[in-house]
Design an enzyme around this catalytic site. Structure first.
Site, PDB file in Angstrom:
ATOM      1  N   LYS A  83     -15.247  89.945   1.465  1.00  6.86           N
ATOM      2  CA  LYS A  83     -16.661  89.369   0.516  1.00  6.86           C
ATOM      3  C   LYS A  83     -17.574  89.398   1.512  1.00  6.86           C
ATOM      4  CE  LYS A  83     -15.439  86.947  -3.370  1.00  6.86           C
ATOM      5  NZ  LYS A  83     -14.963  85.933  -3.636  1.00  6.86           N
TER       6      LYS A  83
HETATM    7  C1  E4P Z   1     -15.290  85.051  -7.025  1.00  2.00           C
HETATM    8  O1  E4P Z   1     -15.297  85.885  -6.392  1.00  2.00           O
HETATM    9  C2  E4P Z   1     -15.462  83.958  -7.331  1.00  2.00           C
HETATM   10  O2  E4P Z   1     -14.361  83.015  -6.299  1.00  2.00           O
HETATM   11  C3  E4P Z   1     -15.429  82.077  -8.175  1.00  2.00           C
HETATM   12  O3  E4P Z   1     -15.497  83.551  -9.168  1.00  2.00           O
HETATM   13  C4  E4P Z   1     -16.959  81.861  -8.397  1.00  2.00           C
HETATM   14  O4  E4P Z   1     -16.488  80.964  -9.333  1.00  2.00           O
HETATM   15  P1  E4P Z   1     -16.982  79.172  -9.503  1.00  2.00           P
HETATM   16  O5  E4P Z   1     -18.472  79.438 -10.150  1.00  2.00           O
HETATM   17  O6  E4P Z   1     -15.872  78.599 -11.026  1.00  2.00           O
HETATM   18  O7  E4P Z   1     -16.449  78.541  -8.167  1.00  2.00           O
END
Ligand code: E4P
Length: 216
Positions: A83
């Site tokens: 990522k």
């Molecule tokens: C995506 O890969 C992220 O880990 C995640 O969906 C972030 O979500 P949040 O806004 O609940 O922290």
């Protein structure tokens, strides 16, 4: 639509995998920090638990550092997706890592033109965050509709990975819009299976069966 779980908690991953619905896992630095375990140890364990892609996030911000860190993370296991953030440096890293054959998940996407750039840079996945947009009174699912349309218009192979999901309706709308993947917290995966009429139906069938005095 593929279903990923958005967690670094191995017990939650085990439970979702046992339901037979799990296609992959996404983590982020906040989720890894919550486990209190070292990054590489927890990512390696998750990669050994499921065959599907496991997204593990770079902490660098500069392109050269992202590329170096991404290459290191990609070596943890064959099913890693690296990522990187949706920035100019992140796009440069996406181009370099994708050219190496590494799966790249471009994260923190909040606008359709950002997603267009991620696709052009060679991302395997782009992660638009719907919940965080809803939190600031902006239509998160509208972003998904725009990205799906743009990717369809030009046949981009990049998959739309709906992230920051907060409730079952986000999942329903993502599936209606034809998003490729939803990454979902364990609590919401469990909510997807629940319906009060299912529970009432079971109660009624059990009560009638008990009354009949038969055994199964
Ligand atoms: C995506 O890969 C992220 O880990 C995640 O969906 C972030 O979500 P949040 O806004 O609940 O922290």
């Amino acid at each position: 639509m593929k279903l990923f779980i958005d967690t670094a908690d191995v017990d939650e991953i085990r439970q979702a995998a046992a339901m037979g619905v799990l296609d992959g896992v996404t983590t982020n630095p906040s989720l890894i920090a919550k486990t209190g375990r070292p990054f590489e140890e927890v990512v390696k364990e998750i990669c050994s638990m499921i065959p599907g892609p496991v997204s593990a996030e770079c902490m660098s911000t500069d392109a050269e550092d992202l590329i170096e860190e991404g290459r290191r993370i990609a070596e943890i296991a064959d099913n890693i997706a690296v990522k990187v953030p949706l920035t100019v440096d992140g796009l440069r890293a996406t181009k370099a890592l994708s050219a190496d054959g590494v799966k790249v998940n471009v994260t923190l996407c909040f606008h359709p033109v950002q997603a267009l750039l991620a696709a052009k840079a060679g991302a395997t996945y782009v992660s638009p965050f719907v919940g965080r947009l809803d939190d600031i009174t902006t239509d998160g699912m509208g972003l998904i509709a725009d990205i799906v349309t743009i990717f369809d218009n030009y046949d981009f192979p990049t998959e739309v990975l709906v992230a920051s999901i907060r409730h079952p309706i986000h999942v329903l709308e993502a599936a209606r819009l034809g998003a490729h993947v939803s990454t979902i917290p364990y609590k919401v995966i469990a909510q997807l299976a629940n319906h009060p009429l299912t529970d009432i139906g079971i109660e009624r069938f059990l009560a009638d069966w008990r009354k009949s005095q038969q055994s199964a």
